[in-house]
Scaffold this motif. Sequence first.
Motif, PDB file in Angstrom:
ATOM      1  N   TYR A   7      87.707  36.645   9.678  1.00  0.00           N
ATOM      2  CA  TYR A   7      87.639  36.748   8.449  1.00  0.00           C
ATOM      3  C   TYR A   7      88.946  37.596   7.913  1.00  0.00           C
ATOM      4  N   VAL A   8      88.690  39.222   8.297  1.00  0.00           N
ATOM      5  CA  VAL A   8      89.752  40.092   8.153  1.00  0.00           C
ATOM      6  C   VAL A   8      91.068  39.875   8.336  1.00  0.00           C
ATOM      7  N   LYS A   9      91.284  39.196   9.614  1.00  0.00           N
ATOM      8  CA  LYS A   9      92.778  38.421  10.028  1.00  0.00           C
ATOM      9  C   LYS A   9      93.421  37.647   8.712  1.00  0.00           C
ATOM     10  N   GLY A  10      92.330  37.149   7.988  1.00  0.00           N
ATOM     11  CA  GLY A  10      93.042  36.150   6.388  1.00  0.00           C
ATOM     12  C   GLY A  10      93.268  36.745   5.164  1.00  0.00           C
ATOM     13  N   ALA A  11      92.240  38.137   5.763  1.00  0.00           N
ATOM     14  CA  ALA A  11      91.896  38.816   4.049  1.00  0.00           C
ATOM     15  C   ALA A  11      93.262  39.636   3.636  1.00  0.00           C
ATOM     16  N   PRO A  12      93.585  39.879   2.472  1.00  0.00           N
ATOM     17  CA  PRO A  12      94.723  40.051   2.118  1.00  0.00           C
ATOM     18  C   PRO A  12      95.581  41.332   2.005  1.00  0.00           C
ATOM     19  N   ALA A  13      96.681  41.829   3.037  1.00  0.00           N
ATOM     20  CA  ALA A  13      96.892  42.369   3.970  1.00  0.00           C
ATOM     21  C   ALA A  13      97.247  44.069   3.425  1.00  0.00           C
ATOM     22  N   ASP A  14      96.808  44.391   2.446  1.00  0.00           N
ATOM     23  CA  ASP A  14      96.250  45.523   1.406  1.00  0.00           C
ATOM     24  C   ASP A  14      96.136  47.107   1.265  1.00  0.00           C
ATOM     25  N   GLY A  15      95.527  47.129   2.737  1.00  0.00           N
ATOM     26  CA  GLY A  15      94.583  48.049   2.694  1.00  0.00           C
ATOM     27  C   GLY A  15      93.015  47.834   2.425  1.00  0.00           C
ATOM     28  N   TYR A  16      92.005  46.987   1.407  1.00  0.00           N
ATOM     29  CA  TYR A  16      91.104  46.973   1.036  1.00  0.00           C
ATOM     30  C   TYR A  16      90.193  45.998   1.965  1.00  0.00           C
ATOM     31  N   THR A  17      90.500  45.580   2.548  1.00  0.00           N
ATOM     32  CA  THR A  17      89.699  44.878   3.787  1.00  0.00           C
ATOM     33  C   THR A  17      90.193  45.439   5.461  1.00  0.00           C
ATOM     34  N   VAL A  18      88.907  46.298   5.552  1.00  0.00           N
ATOM     35  CA  VAL A  18      89.525  46.812   7.158  1.00  0.00           C
ATOM     36  C   VAL A  18      88.298  46.331   8.689  1.00  0.00           C
ATOM     37  N   LEU A  19      88.565  46.196   9.730  1.00  0.00           N
ATOM     38  CA  LEU A  19      87.793  45.407  10.379  1.00  0.00           C
ATOM     39  C   LEU A  19      87.527  47.020  11.764  1.00  0.00           C
ATOM     40  N   ALA A  20      86.041  47.454  11.819  1.00  0.00           N
ATOM     41  CA  ALA A  20      85.471  47.943  12.180  1.00  0.00           C
ATOM     42  C   ALA A  20      85.123  46.587  13.572  1.00  0.00           C
ATOM     43  N   THR A  21      85.375  46.970  14.814  1.00  0.00           N
ATOM     44  CA  THR A  21      84.812  46.057  16.291  1.00  0.00           C
ATOM     45  C   THR A  21      85.127  47.408  17.152  1.00  0.00           C
ATOM     46  N   SER A  22      84.049  46.251  18.640  1.00  0.00           N
ATOM     47  CA  SER A  22      84.912  47.082  19.613  1.00  0.00           C
ATOM     48  C   SER A  22      85.894  46.659  20.496  1.00  0.00           C
ATOM     49  N   ASN A  23      86.683  46.975  21.057  1.00  0.00           N
ATOM     50  CA  ASN A  23      87.307  46.340  21.968  1.00  0.00           C
ATOM     51  C   ASN A  23      87.155  45.205  22.785  1.00  0.00           C
ATOM     52  N   SER A  24      85.929  44.715  22.337  1.00  0.00           N
ATOM     53  CA  SER A  24      85.652  43.055  22.301  1.00  0.00           C
ATOM     54  C   SER A  24      87.350  42.656  21.592  1.00  0.00           C
ATOM     55  N   ILE A  25      87.539  42.686  21.066  1.00  0.00           N
ATOM     56  CA  ILE A  25      88.436  42.149  20.479  1.00  0.00           C
ATOM     57  C   ILE A  25      89.963  41.825  22.132  1.00  0.00           C
ATOM     58  N   ALA A  26      89.991  42.701  22.243  1.00  0.00           N
ATOM     59  CA  ALA A  26      91.206  42.718  23.057  1.00  0.00           C
ATOM     60  C   ALA A  26      90.467  41.841  24.466  1.00  0.00           C
ATOM     61  N   SER A  27      89.134  41.143  24.587  1.00  0.00           N
ATOM     62  CA  SER A  27      88.661  40.933  25.523  1.00  0.00           C
ATOM     63  C   SER A  27      88.036  39.030  25.151  1.00  0.00           C
ATOM     64  N   GLN A  28      87.469  39.156  23.841  1.00  0.00           N
ATOM     65  CA  GLN A  28      87.535  37.578  23.493  1.00  0.00           C
ATOM     66  C   GLN A  28      88.807  36.097  24.075  1.00  0.00           C
ATOM     67  N   PRO A  29      89.738  36.787  24.131  1.00  0.00           N
ATOM     68  CA  PRO A  29      91.359  36.393  24.116  1.00  0.00           C
ATOM     69  C   PRO A  29      91.344  35.641  25.548  1.00  0.00           C
ATOM     70  N   ALA A  30      90.770  36.458  26.833  1.00  0.00           N
ATOM     71  CA  ALA A  30      91.101  36.228  27.981  1.00  0.00           C
ATOM     72  C   ALA A  30      89.081  35.483  28.591  1.00  0.00           C
ATOM     73  N   VAL A  31      88.179  35.033  27.416  1.00  0.00           N
ATOM     74  CA  VAL A  31      87.142  33.801  27.117  1.00  0.00           C
ATOM     75  C   VAL A  31      87.368  32.608  26.267  1.00  0.00           C
ATOM     76  N   LYS A  32      87.942  33.047  25.736  1.00  0.00           N
ATOM     77  CA  LYS A  32      88.149  31.956  24.451  1.00  0.00           C
ATOM     78  C   LYS A  32      89.339  31.091  24.445  1.00  0.00           C
ATOM     79  N   LEU A  33      89.015  30.021  24.456  1.00  0.00           N
ATOM     80  CA  LEU A  33      90.181  28.892  24.676  1.00  0.00           C
ATOM     81  C   LEU A  33      91.564  28.828  23.597  1.00  0.00           C
ATOM     82  N   ASP A  34      90.113  29.463  22.472  1.00  0.00           N
ATOM     83  CA  ASP A  34      90.950  29.257  21.104  1.00  0.00           C
ATOM     84  C   ASP A  34      90.427  30.169  20.137  1.00  0.00           C
TER      85      ASP A  34
END
Length: 318
Positions: free
Chosen positions: A74-101
């Motif tokens: 959702y945040v990836k697709g939001a306008p890149a203007d600083g008004y939408t920020v993502l809060a997440t754990s380092n899961s954002i770095a681990s998901q590419p290791a277990v998801k095909l897409d």
Amino acid sequence: MKKVVAALLVAVACTAPAAEVFPARPVRIVVAASPGGLVDISTRLVAQKMAEKLGQPVIVENRAGADTLLGIRYVKGAPADGYTVLATSNSIASQPAVKLDPGYDLAKDFLGIGLVVRSPWVMVVGPSQLDRSVADFIARANAKPAEMSFASGGVGTTPYMAAAMFLQRAGVKLLHVPYKGNGAAIPDVISGRVTMIFEGLGSGAGKIRGGQLRALGVSSLQRLPAFPEIPTIAEQGLPNFSSYVDIGLLVPSGTPKDAVDKLSAALQAAITSKEVRERFEGAGAEMVPIKPQEYTEALKRETVQMGKLAAELGLQKQ
């Protein structure tokens, strides 16, 4: 005629709206996890202080689901203007290791703002469970694995990876029960419907002190000053075992540098404030001031490390 045209141009220039200075309206932080977990609790704590620094309200919104991917995409697709920020754990770095897409490329689609907090995991069970130590848990899991299970915020999330690494090193296999974030799983762990979970100490501290959860071990290499009575997992038969959860803020790539810098300054002001620092330290967590570029590079390195860990654990991409 020339004088008339010149006068009109001056008039237009004088009435043209000034460029918007960030932030000119409320900022929204999207939490890629359910309410009640460490990502949610820590984000709401710093959001209050960030609002004071930014001079605008900071609204926190939960978008849990799909193993954190719902909020991330959702945040990836939001306008890149600083008004939408993502809060997440380092899961954002681990998901590419277990998801095909996974639906994003961390290196291309996001910029780091900074770390909110870093916390070791605490391995917990409900008060009705028989286990009093990591050794008790492993012995019971070896004897009756079909009667035991572990929860997480979903396959590939950091609590899942930590628990999977523990179970591999302990030599046991248990049923995995995924939830839309650790916060959603905790009631079932407390009630005994699920046996165990690796919970962020920052969010689990109150329930441990209140007797709703029993801590078997922490994933730091040394015992924590805030919880000296909880032994490390490493000292209970799994030498050098360690794992941490990092909670951070990110924005879509292309966000203006001015917005990134102001968000970073607001985050640093929040985590270094007396109120926030004492809350985090009292829960055994730590604050790590880090610049946006440093955090962005750290996430890239962690993506590589998580890929190696997934290979070691024999996790197949789904």
